[in-house]
Write a protein that holds these residues in place. Sequence first.
Motif: not given
Length: 108
Positions: A77-83, A90-97, A106-108
């Motif tokens: 999955a691709y991922f990026m982190q945003l505040q 902590p930062m939120t990690t967002f994922y894309r298949c 989805w997010r972690d």
Amino acid sequence: MVHFCPFCSNLLFVEECSGKLQLTCNICPLFFPIKQNVIYRNYYKLKEIDDVLGGAEAWKNVDSTEERCPKCSHPRAYFMQLQTRSADEPMTTFYRCCNLDCCHNWRD
């Protein structure tokens, strides 16, 4: 619907007087009897993950990791982190298949 006093522009409050409801100003000696029940409900549409992240353009130059998609079970999955919250959270990690047929977010 919010009602305001026509003289002082303060918010009118609902008050019970002699078993009947009325709109009353706390500043002016003004009241309006409520003659019928009025109910308004507004349901606002929540933002989608793509709207928050910046759309499809935001996913162009991101890294991928070994994270299993909960929808199609693709292993990457691709991922990026945003505040998204305050700085002490902590930062939120967002994922894309990575599967182009799925593209589930989805997010972690």
